[in-house]
Design an enzyme around this catalytic site. Structure first.
Site, mmCIF file in Angstrom:
data_model
loop_
_atom_site.group_PDB
_atom_site.id
_atom_site.type_symbol
_atom_site.label_atom_id
_atom_site.label_comp_id
_atom_site.label_asym_id
_atom_site.label_seq_id
_atom_site.Cartn_x
_atom_site.Cartn_y
_atom_site.Cartn_z
ATOM 1 N N GLY A 87 13.851 19.433 31.026
ATOM 2 C CA GLY A 87 12.897 18.961 30.260
ATOM 3 C C GLY A 87 13.754 18.517 29.140
ATOM 4 N N GLY A 90 12.741 17.550 21.120
ATOM 5 C CA GLY A 90 12.868 16.675 20.055
ATOM 6 C C GLY A 90 14.013 15.959 19.758
ATOM 7 C CG ASP A 202 11.859 22.601 13.378
ATOM 8 O OD1 ASP A 202 10.815 22.749 12.955
ATOM 9 O OD2 ASP A 202 12.231 22.228 14.486
#
Length: 999
Positions: A87, A90, A202
């Site tokens: 996959g 970001g 994050d």
């Protein structure tokens, strides 16, 4: 005689699997974002927008190779063979790869250049992520194996993880406890990062993975930076400034005006303001993520970025839903973690987790029991650590935050000083170092487990088992500290022994034993609940030791109420074993037997050897002693021994078996076998440095009972002295049990002719008795002192002391103490008091079987009191009746008791002038004593003194001198110089010698 008895897009390494999926992409696996990997590649490519779509980036070439592989030439990233794409995130694309060099499957992340404006900036950020993760080695953080560059781009090789991110995991309904458990695992990963100076920056559910075995792992440290070196995280822009990549990318700022750093919904106020993110920022993001996951909505407005930012900066946290099952204290924890001022949040991630784990509604039932259980079931990394990562194992002291730390230690001190001002400091001097040593040993073992796994010395499975064991021990320690801070006077007596009896830590390092245990359930959720319940049982074990039986039973019943969890039969067996122990401590013999039966047969059926061993051993003790069924217990002893032989490697468990087996032998009238069993237990514990434990103390206590029964007075006194010293070392000088142990030692000293020493010891202990909270301890100690005073010759003081105790607590003043009062009254010449006590003792004698040892003990005091008061004739009939009742018995104790009755009869008949009958009785007693008693036993001296007196009455001076000389020699070998019987024997000897001169 008392006998002691012996638990969003995919990120790094995600593999959503379906049935038939394999490493080559067979079947029809679907990515987390919904793509079908078997869809035509052109369609898949067409959905990827962006201005860089036509650029010939390395990432796109790798993607094409993965989608259109050439069968003759494998696609490679560095030395890694690409199997398929997993996959994209970001920052990059993630591939499943194979590492031929180390023969393992890994995940490799490469730059996804299309979504950033500056190739150099993205590469630097990826290098930063790799550096950040490479500095971390923790079970709840994805491990980095390698970092490198190929074809002008950067890649990071890391462990391959099967599972889904928390965002996907939460799509299935979960209990609030399970959600909290998962997040606390993630919080431990963040805490580990913070300890080595790494800030994630994050954190969000999409960057946390839940593996198939229940382990939670934090990943995507792509925005992380070293926390050292302050600077502003301004609005990001991509700037190609032409600078070269430095060797310290982790320290560079990479912040430029223009782009928000992080995901806005989870960003802290300081990040929204463009300020530097720190560990408090991760706290904020963690609390936002957990709030959202628990309540199903964001804590802040989400209809626009402006509204979100305003709420965050002002601290406008939405209240939880009205009917939410989540306790209010959890919301308060999250609310504090989302304060707009960083300084108003928790001091550290560890403090936040400790607050989340601690349920103020029920201190004994901590959220940690669930939280830790999930961590346990999958706490180890799925891939081997690099050797260099050993140094990165986080120190485990933080895992005891809120359990044992300076604040908790001070709370214990304050609680005990308020409860027991006189003794608190002495008690603390004993128990506080023990807890400190236990906590430090726990930390060292937890650290060592991490290092052993990191170095490749122990597997992931072993690491899981060791961590599970250690978390159960941590739960026990937590409950023990809670007990110390909440104890009342009734439980104060039990605390010292309970601290000394905390479950042994070394079992958590016994790899062979841990590995041979029955595997946990396959289902991850059930496995987590089983571990939670095992920690609850560990807590119940401490409550059993601190006499909080009701609370302990509530915990166990809570475990048994979870039908799905106890369908896992090892847990069921463990729960019933704990319930039986609590019931036995409570005196509920029928419930204890039922529990032991359930535990035993369940354990036998599934091969759970430790439970089968302990349940059978304790059940045998219960049958033999409290239930008075020694024949049944003895018949089952071979089976009990067979179960326990399988667990000989567990010193404490096997030592407990030997202790209980000795009790079974003794109750079955096999004292030699009992003594052998207890000696084996003592040797075993001594060899393994385990004698100075509550178990070792029980072994010594039971051995002392046997030595006393065998009339080995010198050995008995030495052992009882050891018991007093050991009890003081384990439990402090003022514990309630000390009164009993001092009394036992005093009796042994009196049997050796040392009432002066006994009196000095008892007075020394009694001087501090007002500082002992236990009413029972004061009762026992006062009567023991009175008895010693009587034996020392101060009968008036003894009688007065006993009378005071009787009036204060008449219900506890039983026939045994009345017999002491009768003798003291006789010695003091208080005839009315003697007759009052005599009536009570006579009634008790009428109710007891003459063969009962209690009957004989009462009768001896009764007859002696009558002789002292001058009622010799009155003492003869009861003594003869008692002796007749024992006639024909071949039991050693009965034979010795019969001889003592003969001694008493002989002494009475000497006073009555019945010399022939007296001589027969005395010679009969002497023959038995010489055969069965040690050569320096004072009963021998007493009968020889009586025979010397008979000889004097018959004017046989030479015979009298011979008897009295022998008596004097025995007395002087053990007794004090002013011991009254010794003084009397010498007076008779002087008289005999004078008579010899006259003759």
């Amino acid at each position: 005689m008392r006998l002691e008895p012996g638990s969003a897009p995919p990120s790094i390494g995600v593999t959503p699997r379906s049935e038939g999926d394999d490493d080559c992409g067979a079947g029809s696996p679907t990515g987390p974002s919904g793509e079908n990997w078997d869809e035509p590649p052109t369609a898949l490519m067409a959905r990827r927008p962006g201005p860089a779509e036509d650029s010939d980036s390395v990432a796109k070439r790798l993607l094409k190779r993965a989608l259109f592989p050439r069968r003759s030439q494998p696609v490679m990233i560095g030395r890694f063979n690409v199997l398929r794409q997993l996959g994209q995130g970001g920052m990059g694309v993630v591939y499943a790869c194979y590492d031929d060099k180390l023969d393992r499957k890994i995940a490799v992340k490469v730059l996804h250049a299309e979504i950033v404006r500056s190739q150099k900036n993205a590469e630097a950020r990826l290098l930063r992520e790799a550096q950040a993760m490479a500095r971390l080695s923790h079970a709840n953080i994805v491990a980095v194996h390698d970092v490198g560059q190929t074809e002008g781009t950067v890649y990071v090789a890391m462990e391959f993880v099967d599972g889904s991110d928390l965002d996907a995991w939460l799509k299935t309904p979960r209990s609030w406890q399970a959600i909290a458990a998962a997040f606390v695992q993630a919080g431990r990963g963040l805490a580990a990062a913070h300890r080595v100076g790494i800030v994630h920056r994050d954190f969000k559910p999409q960057n946390v993975m839940m593996t198939e075995d229940g382990t939670v792992k934090v990943l995507d440290f792509g925005l992380a930076r070293a926390s050292e070196g302050e600077g502003r995280d301004e609005w990001l822009t991509s700037v190609a400034d032409g600078s070269e990549l430095s060797s310290s990318h982790l320290q560079s700022s990479l912040t430029r005006t223009g782009t928000v750093l992080g995901t806005p919904a989870y960003m802290s106020p300081e990040q929204h303001r463009g300020e530097v993110a720190n560990t408090a920022s991760d706290q904020f993001s963690f609390c936002v993520s957990l709030y959202q996951s628990l309540y199903g909505a964001s804590p802040f407005a989400m209809h626009s970025y402006e509204a979100l930012r305003a709420d965050v900066l002002q601290g406008n946290v939405a209240p939880p839903p009205v009917r939410s099952p989540v306790p209010s204290y959890v919301f308060k924890v999250l609310q504090r973690g989302m304060r707009p001022e960083p300084g108003a949040r928790f001091g550290s991630m560890e403090q936040l987790l400790a607050a989340l784990e601690r349920d103020p509604r029920a201190k004994y039932r901590r959220v940690a029991a669930l939280v830790a259980s999930v961590a346990i079931t999958g706490a180890a990394s799925a891939a081997a650590f690099r050797v260099g990562a050993v140094e990165q194992c986080p120190d485990a002291h933080a895992e005891l935050a809120g359990i044992w730390e300076p604040a908790r230690a001070e709370a214990v001190r304050a609680a005990l000083r308020a409860l027991d001002p006189g003794n608190a400091d002495e008690t603390l001097a004993v128990i506080e170092p023990q807890i400190e040593r236990y906590a430090e040993a726990w930390v060292q073992m937890r650290n060592e487990a991490c290092r052993a796994h990191a170095e490749g010395r122990q597997s992931m499975q072993v690491f899981d088992l060791r961590t599970a064991c250690l978390d159960q021990r941590r739960a026990a320690l937590d409950t023990m500290v809670d007990a110390l801070t909440t104890a009342d006077a009734a439980r104060l007596d039990h605390l010292g022994r309970a601290v000394a009896g905390l479950p042994r830590l070394t079992g958590c390092a016994d790899v062979e034993a841990l590995s041979s245990a029955i595997p946990p359930p396959d289902d991850a959720e059930i496995k987590a609940r089983v571990q939670q319940h095992r920690e609850a049982l560990a807590r119940a074990g401490v409550l059993e030791q601190t006499a909080e039986i009701r609370r302990g039973l509530q915990l166990v019943d809570g475990v048994l109420a979870d039908g799905e969890a106890v369908a896992y039969e090892p847990l069921r067996a463990e729960a019933y074993l704990r319930k039986a122990g609590l019931s036995m401590r409570d005196g509920d013999w029928s419930a204890a037997l039922a529990g032991f039966n359930e535990a035993l047969w369940t354990a036998v059926a599934i091969g759970h050897l430790p439970v089968a061993a302990q349940a059978s051993s304790r059940r045998g003790y219960l049958l033999a002693y409290p239930l008075s069924q020694p024949a049944q217990a003895h018949a089952e002893l071979p089976l009990i021994a067979a179960f326990n032989r399988r667990t000989q490697g567990d010193v404490d468990l096997y030592g407990e078996f030997l202790l209980n087996a000795g009790t079974i032998h003794l109750q079955a009238r096999e004292p030699d076998q009992a003594r052998e069993s207890w000696q084996q237990a003592r040797t075993l514990l001594e060899q393994n440095d385990r004698l100075e434990t509550p178990l070792g103390l029980n072994v010594l206590l039971n051995t002392a009972v046997l030595l006393a029964d065998a009339e080995l007075t010198e050995e008995t006194a030495a052992l009882r002295r050891r018991i007093v010293e050991l009890s003081e070392k384990l439990m402090g000088p003022r514990q309630a049990e000390r009164a009993t142990y001092e009394g036992m030692l005093a009796f042994a000293l009196i049997d050796l002719g040392r009432p002066g020493e006994a009196l000095a010891r008892m007075r020394g202990f009694y001087a501090h008795l007002s500082r002992v909270e236990s009413k029972r301890a004061r009762f026992v100690a006062t009567l023991m002192l009175a008895h010693v005073e009587m034996m020392r010759g101060d009968a008036g003081a003894a009688l007065h002391r006993m009378d005071e105790v009787r009036r204060a607590d008449p219900e506890s003043f039983g026939p045994n103490y009345w017999s002491w009062a009768m003798l003291a009254a006789a010695m003091a010449g208080d005839l009315p008091a003697m007759r009052e006590a005599q009536a009570v003792v006579r009634g008790a004698l009428d109710e007891l079987d003459p063969r009962d040892s209690r009957h004989t003990l009462l009768l001896r005091f009764y007859a002696r009191a009558l002789r002292v008061a001058g009622f010799d004739a009155e003492s003869v009939a009861p003594l003869e009746n008692a002796r007749s009742a024992l006639a024909g018995s071949d039991d050693r104790a009965d034979v010795v008791t019969s001889a003592r009755l003969s001694l008493g009869l002989g002494q009475a008949r000497v006073r009555l002038g019945e010399l022939d009958a007296a001589e027969r009785d005395l010679h009969a007693a002497l023959a038995t004593f010489e055969r069965l008693l040690p050569p320096r036993h004072l009963d021998l001296a007493e009968v020889m003194t009586a025979l010397g007196e008979v000889a004097l009455e018959r004017r046989r001076s030479a015979a009298a001198i011979e008897w009295l000389t022998k008596a004097e020699a025995i007395y002087t070998s053990t007794a004090e110089p002013d011991y009254a019987p010794l003084v009397r024997a010498r007076a008779l000897l002087d008289r005999a010698r004078a008579d010899a001169v006259e003759q």
